[in-house]
Design a protein around this motif. Structure first.
Motif, short mmCIF file in Angstrom:
data_model
loop_
_atom_site.label_atom_id
_atom_site.label_comp_id
_atom_site.label_asym_id
_atom_site.label_seq_id
_atom_site.Cartn_x
_atom_site.Cartn_y
_atom_site.Cartn_z
N ILE A 49 0.85 -1.19 0.00
CA ILE A 49 0.00 0.00 0.00
C ILE A 49 0.88 1.24 0.00
CG2 ILE A 49 -1.80 1.25 1.24
CD1 ILE A 49 -2.66 -1.38 2.48
N ASP A 50 0.53 2.21 -0.82
CA ASP A 50 1.29 3.45 -0.91
C ASP A 50 1.39 4.10 0.47
OD1 ASP A 50 2.23 5.59 -3.11
OD2 ASP A 50 1.29 6.62 -1.43
N PRO A 51 2.59 4.60 0.88
CA PRO A 51 2.74 5.22 2.20
C PRO A 51 1.75 6.34 2.47
CG PRO A 51 4.88 4.87 1.19
CD PRO A 51 3.86 4.53 0.15
N LEU A 52 1.48 7.16 1.44
CA LEU A 52 0.53 8.25 1.63
C LEU A 52 -0.88 7.71 1.84
CD1 LEU A 52 0.45 11.32 1.71
CD2 LEU A 52 -0.09 11.31 -0.72
N ALA A 53 -1.22 6.64 1.12
CA ALA A 53 -2.54 6.03 1.30
C ALA A 53 -2.67 5.45 2.71
CB ALA A 53 -2.75 4.93 0.26
N ARG A 54 -1.61 4.81 3.21
CA ARG A 54 -1.64 4.26 4.57
C ARG A 54 -1.87 5.37 5.60
NH1 ARG A 54 2.57 2.38 6.79
NH2 ARG A 54 4.17 3.15 5.39
N LYS A 55 -1.21 6.49 5.38
CA LYS A 55 -1.34 7.61 6.31
C LYS A 55 -2.77 8.11 6.38
CE LYS A 55 0.15 12.42 6.86
NZ LYS A 55 1.00 13.50 6.29
N TYR A 56 -3.40 8.26 5.22
CA TYR A 56 -4.75 8.83 5.20
C TYR A 56 -5.81 7.82 5.63
CZ TYR A 56 -3.25 13.25 3.33
OH TYR A 56 -2.66 14.48 3.19
N ILE A 57 -5.58 6.53 5.39
CA ILE A 57 -6.51 5.51 5.88
C ILE A 57 -6.51 5.51 7.40
CG2 ILE A 57 -6.93 3.02 6.05
CD1 ILE A 57 -5.93 2.80 3.15
N ILE A 133 7.01 12.15 -11.45
CA ILE A 133 6.14 12.32 -10.29
C ILE A 133 6.99 12.53 -9.04
CG2 ILE A 133 4.43 11.21 -8.80
CD1 ILE A 133 3.37 9.76 -11.23
N VAL A 134 6.77 13.64 -8.36
CA VAL A 134 7.53 13.93 -7.15
C VAL A 134 6.66 13.85 -5.89
CG1 VAL A 134 9.24 15.33 -8.34
CG2 VAL A 134 7.19 16.43 -7.46
N ALA A 135 5.33 13.91 -6.05
CA ALA A 135 4.44 13.81 -4.89
C ALA A 135 3.05 13.42 -5.35
CB ALA A 135 4.39 15.14 -4.13
N ILE A 136 2.37 12.63 -4.50
CA ILE A 136 0.97 12.24 -4.75
C ILE A 136 0.20 12.54 -3.48
CG2 ILE A 136 -0.60 10.38 -5.40
CD1 ILE A 136 1.81 8.87 -6.53
N SER A 137 -0.82 13.38 -3.58
CA SER A 137 -1.64 13.72 -2.43
C SER A 137 -3.07 13.26 -2.69
CB SER A 137 -1.61 15.24 -2.18
OG SER A 137 -2.49 15.91 -3.06
N PRO A 138 -3.96 13.33 -1.70
CA PRO A 138 -5.35 12.91 -1.92
C PRO A 138 -6.09 13.75 -2.96
CG PRO A 138 -4.88 12.97 0.41
CD PRO A 138 -3.71 13.61 -0.27
N VAL A 139 -5.56 14.93 -3.32
CA VAL A 139 -6.30 15.79 -4.26
C VAL A 139 -5.55 16.09 -5.55
CG1 VAL A 139 -7.72 16.88 -2.49
CG2 VAL A 139 -5.50 17.86 -3.04
N ILE A 141 -1.60 15.53 -8.10
CA ILE A 141 -0.32 14.88 -8.38
C ILE A 141 0.66 15.97 -8.79
CG2 ILE A 141 0.89 13.22 -9.85
CD1 ILE A 141 -2.04 12.05 -10.32
N GLU A 142 1.84 15.96 -8.20
CA GLU A 142 2.85 16.96 -8.54
C GLU A 142 3.89 16.34 -9.46
OE1 GLU A 142 6.37 19.62 -6.43
OE2 GLU A 142 4.63 18.98 -5.23
N LEU A 143 4.10 16.99 -10.61
CA LEU A 143 5.10 16.54 -11.58
C LEU A 143 6.23 17.55 -11.68
CD1 LEU A 143 2.79 15.46 -14.58
CD2 LEU A 143 3.57 14.04 -12.69
N LYS A 144 7.41 17.05 -12.03
CA LYS A 144 8.53 17.93 -12.36
C LYS A 144 8.75 17.81 -13.86
CE LYS A 144 12.83 16.82 -11.48
NZ LYS A 144 14.09 16.53 -10.76
N GLY A 145 8.48 18.90 -14.58
CA GLY A 145 8.59 18.88 -16.03
C GLY A 145 10.02 18.90 -16.51
N LYS A 146 10.19 18.83 -17.84
CA LYS A 146 11.53 18.81 -18.42
C LYS A 146 12.32 20.07 -18.09
CE LYS A 146 10.52 15.73 -22.30
NZ LYS A 146 10.51 15.57 -23.77
N ASP A 147 11.60 21.19 -17.93
CA ASP A 147 12.27 22.45 -17.60
C ASP A 147 12.31 22.68 -16.09
OD1 ASP A 147 9.59 22.71 -17.28
OD2 ASP A 147 9.35 24.47 -18.56
N ASN A 148 12.09 21.59 -15.31
CA ASN A 148 12.10 21.64 -13.84
C ASN A 148 10.97 22.47 -13.25
OD1 ASN A 148 14.32 19.93 -13.37
ND2 ASN A 148 15.76 21.60 -13.72
N LYS A 149 9.96 22.78 -14.07
CA LYS A 149 8.82 23.51 -13.55
C LYS A 149 7.90 22.56 -12.78
CE LYS A 149 8.51 27.38 -16.79
NZ LYS A 149 7.68 28.06 -17.81
N LYS A 150 7.24 23.11 -11.77
CA LYS A 150 6.31 22.35 -10.95
C LYS A 150 4.95 22.31 -11.65
CE LYS A 150 4.20 22.49 -6.33
NZ LYS A 150 4.21 23.22 -5.04
#
Length: 254
Positions: A49-57, A133-139, A141-150
């Motif tokens: 189970i994803d660590p973030l999913a475990r936390k929120y469950i 993918i650098v982060a997954i939250s309940p609402v 998804i955070e990506l880091k693009g090719k130009d390092n933009k969030k």
């Protein structure tokens, strides 16, 4: 005035013996919720189970148990909790209507946690955006693009789109289409001599032959730390073929 005071005094005398029990119930609910949260996090530590999913469950169950203990405590005090529950329901409908998009993000996030189409560190393409993918939250998804933009992608948008996951066992799968004017018998050896030095595994397949030439599909397994150098790798492949007098057209397939 004296009559009203006596009525309040009677109510205080009536409820006073019940207050300790109500406090005990609330404390028990709080401790039970906390204990469950710690126990669940411990036993699920080595699960898939994803660590973030475990936390929120764990957090969700804790809040639910604590809220239930408060309702039981109010009932023990002799208070009519029906209007309270009805008020919660009505308030929930109003709040739910106002934050329906957030609720959709949260429910989509639960589906992502359950089916796990990707994980942190994967390189993906979702809709019209791509990145690591650098982060997954309940609402979202955070990506880091090719130009390092969030880049933030709402979960409801991600779950409703076709998701391309280019990562496998720590490597990103890059697909190239190679078109040359004639069949080259040692195409694999040519690619191998260049790509092995870069630490890139590959597979090359003949996928089509026509009067205009021969088509190959190449699958590159690019280490994650080199994914942003993919364009440079393609240029180097083209140069390696050109050095052998092989005119080629290379296109990137997403």
């Amino acid at each position: 005035m004296g009559k009203i005071s006596l009525e309040y005094l009677d109510k205080i005398i009536l409820y006073l013996p019940r207050i300790p029990l109500a406090l005990v119930i609330i404390a028990a609910g709080w401790l039970t919720g906390k204990g469950w949260n710690k126990f669940y996090m411990k036993i699920s530590k080595n699960s898939r189970i994803d660590p973030l999913a475990r936390k929120y469950i764990g957090r969700f169950v804790y809040i639910a148990v604590f809220a239930l203990s408060i309702i039981i405590a109010l009932s023990v005090l002799g208070l009519n909790i029906s209007p309270f529950i009805a008020g919660i329901g009505a308030g929930g409908l109003i709040i739910g209507f106002g934050v329906r998009e957030t609720v959709a993000d949260f429910s989509s996030g639960m589906m992502i946690f359950m089916y796990r189409p990707f994980k942190i560190g994967d390189y993906v393409k979702i809709g019209g955006v791509e990145g690591e993918i650098v982060a997954i939250s309940p609402v979202n998804i955070e990506l880091k693009g090719k130009d390092n933009k969030k880049i933030l992608v709402p979960n409801r948008s991600a779950w409703g789109q076709i998701i391309y996951n280019f990562t496998r066992e720590g490597k990103n799968i890059v697909t190239l289409q190679l078109a040359i004017s004639e069949h080259v018998h040692d195409i694999n050896e040519i690619l191998k001599s260049f790509l092995e030095n870069k630490g890139i595994d590959f597979k090359c397949f003949l996928t089509g032959v026509s009067v205009s030439g021969v088509n190959y599909t190449i699958y590159l397994e690019v280490p994650k730390e080199k994914i942003f150098a993919t364009e440079e790798i393609i240029k180097n492949i083209w140069s390696a073929l050109k050095d052998r007098n092989i005119n080629a057209t290379i296109t990137f397939q997403s």
